[in-house]
Write a protein that holds these residues in place. Structure first.
Motif, mmCIF file in Angstrom:
data_model
loop_
_atom_site.group_PDB
_atom_site.id
_atom_site.type_symbol
_atom_site.label_atom_id
_atom_site.label_comp_id
_atom_site.label_asym_id
_atom_site.label_seq_id
_atom_site.Cartn_x
_atom_site.Cartn_y
_atom_site.Cartn_z
ATOM 1 N N ALA A 244 -7.794 4.080 -1.682
ATOM 2 C CA ALA A 244 -7.528 4.831 -0.261
ATOM 3 C C ALA A 244 -7.357 4.337 0.728
ATOM 4 C CB ALA A 244 -7.178 5.938 -0.606
ATOM 5 N N ASP A 245 -8.676 4.330 1.587
ATOM 6 C CA ASP A 245 -9.519 3.366 2.219
ATOM 7 C C ASP A 245 -9.192 2.043 2.555
ATOM 8 O OD1 ASP A 245 -10.574 5.080 4.707
ATOM 9 O OD2 ASP A 245 -12.127 3.202 3.327
ATOM 10 N N CYS A 246 -8.685 1.714 2.294
ATOM 11 C CA CYS A 246 -8.905 -0.167 1.685
ATOM 12 C C CYS A 246 -8.043 -0.566 2.706
ATOM 13 C CB CYS A 246 -7.686 -0.175 0.851
ATOM 14 S SG CYS A 246 -9.175 -1.425 -0.656
ATOM 15 N N ALA A 247 -6.317 0.492 2.854
ATOM 16 C CA ALA A 247 -5.559 -0.486 4.463
ATOM 17 C C ALA A 247 -6.760 -0.439 5.624
ATOM 18 C CB ALA A 247 -4.369 0.573 4.567
ATOM 19 N N ASP A 248 -7.711 0.660 6.092
ATOM 20 C CA ASP A 248 -8.496 0.642 6.749
ATOM 21 C C ASP A 248 -9.498 -0.551 7.184
ATOM 22 O OD1 ASP A 248 -6.509 2.822 8.145
ATOM 23 O OD2 ASP A 248 -8.139 3.786 7.238
ATOM 24 N N ARG A 249 -10.084 -1.500 6.129
ATOM 25 C CA ARG A 249 -11.125 -1.830 6.137
ATOM 26 C C ARG A 249 -10.198 -3.014 6.260
ATOM 27 N NH1 ARG A 249 -12.096 0.900 1.890
ATOM 28 N NH2 ARG A 249 -12.451 -0.908 0.235
ATOM 29 N N ALA A 250 -10.533 -4.660 6.705
ATOM 30 C CA ALA A 250 -10.067 -5.524 7.038
ATOM 31 C C ALA A 250 -10.559 -7.210 5.728
ATOM 32 C CB ALA A 250 -10.711 -6.611 7.510
#
Length: 452
Positions: A244-250
């Motif tokens: 779920a946090d992937c979108a915020d980690r390049a």
């Protein structure tokens, strides 16, 4: 066999030699941090106090201010060295606690420098060739045959202590440490597996507790099947949070929508290489334990996706201490068929890690396994016990902390609403509440929730 509960007055006279022993401390500084070390003698078998003994390695960091007493701590595992961990605790824990307490930790029996269990190299190498997550009954039976051989070889190499690394024996050791340190009451902060030590101590010696903190608590009512299911549930939740946090980690190589399928594909691809598959599962479980580690996991998984398997470096040695302690603590009498049936059931609700965590358990094959009957612990007569649970803990699910606190006669639950394993020192709100309890005996209000 473990000794029955013994909290009725003083210890039996048969144990005087252990409780009244005098120890000598010597300097064992760590990179400029002043520390003391000593050895404490305990019996291999607490039911035979006149039999053979071992020496526990103990390390201490003296209080830097007005001393309240000794605070013993265990960092978890099982199988993690408390002696190695202590310098980290002394450097990173709250200054108020390091000022007010001598911080003390030890290598539990069978671990580190305390008569460590051992296995022949060739035994470990042979076991590593067997699939640790068998897919068929035939594979499970081949694994069980290999485990029996490995356990027999490790038992022969380790000697009599092999059958006495259970947590009840560890609890008796801990009470000797309390006495040798000159403390009438035990002050203790246990994390993860360390909470199992604390819970069993509270069950065995409830009136000898001064302050007790159980951070990321286990559930004493769990047998091995329930324990593994809970761990699978926790790491599956952590995977959800990670994706779920992937979108915020390049650097994340997955999308939230496709990530679970991609991770499952990586695990399936490693199935034909047993050591690599086991190491991949262990690596992911370790790096999912805290959001701080997620960028590192991104990089490792991106390499593997690209065909670079250098991120997966299987170790030669099997963690014998971890397995021996868990299997002696957690009953499991299931057949090979029952293990696989249960693993398939778990995989329906935890499709990525459920099968990997449950199908290869060694505990049904363990000699002298499951020495403690799983049951809720009440510890009636104890001082207040502070239990900490994190709502999305990847290793010790929040449900365990909630159940433990509910059943303790004097338990108080402190909730951290967030992701991560081990809240003390990682969350300012939790750290402040623990410090106030340890130093001033003031518990957080019932229902307290710390964010983050």
């Amino acid at each position: 066999m473990p000794v029955a509960n013994a909290d009725a007055g003083d210890h039996a006279a048969a144990y005087d030699a252990f409780y009244r022993q005098k120890v000598s401390w010597s300097a064992c500084d760590d990179r400029g941090l002043p520390l003391d070390c000593t050895g404490v003698t305990v019996p291999i078998d607490w039911a035979r106090p006149k039999g053979s003994t071992i020496t526990l390695k103990v390390r201490r960091h003296k209080a830097t201010g007005t001393r309240h007493g000794s605070l013993l701590t265990n960092p978890g595992g099982p199988g993690v060295s408390g002696v190695t961990y202590l310098p980290e605790a002394a450097r990173t824990w709250s200054g108020a606690v390091t000022a007010g307490f001598d911080l003390v930790s030890w290598d539990p029996r069978g671990v580190g420098e305390s008569a460590p269990l051992t296995c022949p190299d060739e035994a470990d190498a042979a076991l590593r060739t067997v699939d640790s997550s068998p897919d068929t009954l035939a594979e499970r039976k081949r694994q069980e045959a290999a485990v029996r051989t490995w356990v027999r070889q490790c038992r022969a190499a380790s000697g009599p202590l092999f059958d006495h690394v259970d947590t009840l024996s560890n609890v008796r050791d801990l009470d000797v440490l309390r006495a040798v340190l000159g403390e009438a009451k035990l002050s203790f902060l246990g994390t993860s597996y360390g909470t199992r030590i604390g819970i069993r101590y509270a069950d065995t010696f409830p009136t000898r507790i001064g302050r007790m903190v159980l951070d990321s608590a286990v559930d004493p009512a769990s047998d091995n099947k329930a324990f593994l299911n809970g761990q699978a549930r926790g790491v599956e939740r952590a995977l959800d949070d990670y994706l779920a946090d992937c979108a915020d980690r390049a650097g994340c190589p997955f999308s939230e929508a496709q990530g679970r399928a991609e991770v499952a594909k990586l695990l399936r691809a490693a199935d034909s290489r047993p050591p690599e598959q086991e190491e991949l599962v262990n690596m992911m479980a370790a790096l999912l334990r805290s959001p701080r580690y997620w960028p590192g996991l991104d990089g490792q998984l991106a390499k593997i996706q690209a065909g670079d398997h250098s991120a997966i470096q299987p170790t030669d040695a099997v963690d014998i201490a971890n397995l021996a302690i868990n299997c002696q603590d957690l009953p499991d009498r299931r057949t090979a068929r029952q293990v696989l049936t249960d693993a398939n059931r778990t995989a329906r609700s935890r499709p990525v890690f459920g099968y990997e965590f449950t199908s290869g358990t060694m505990c049904p094959l363990w000699p002298n396994g499951g020495v403690v009957k799983p049951r809720p612990v009440t510890a009636r007569g104890s001082a207040p016990i502070l239990v900490i649970g994190t709502t999305r803990d990847p290793a010790t699910p929040y449900e365990w902390a909630r159940s433990t606190a509910k059943h303790l006669a004097n338990g108080r639950l402190l909730t951290r609403d967030g992701s991560g394993h081990a809240a003390y020192g990682d969350n300012a709100c939790v750290t402040e509440a623990v410090d106030r309890y340890l130093l001033d005996a003031v518990l957080p209000a019932a229902g307290t929730v710390c964010a983050g």
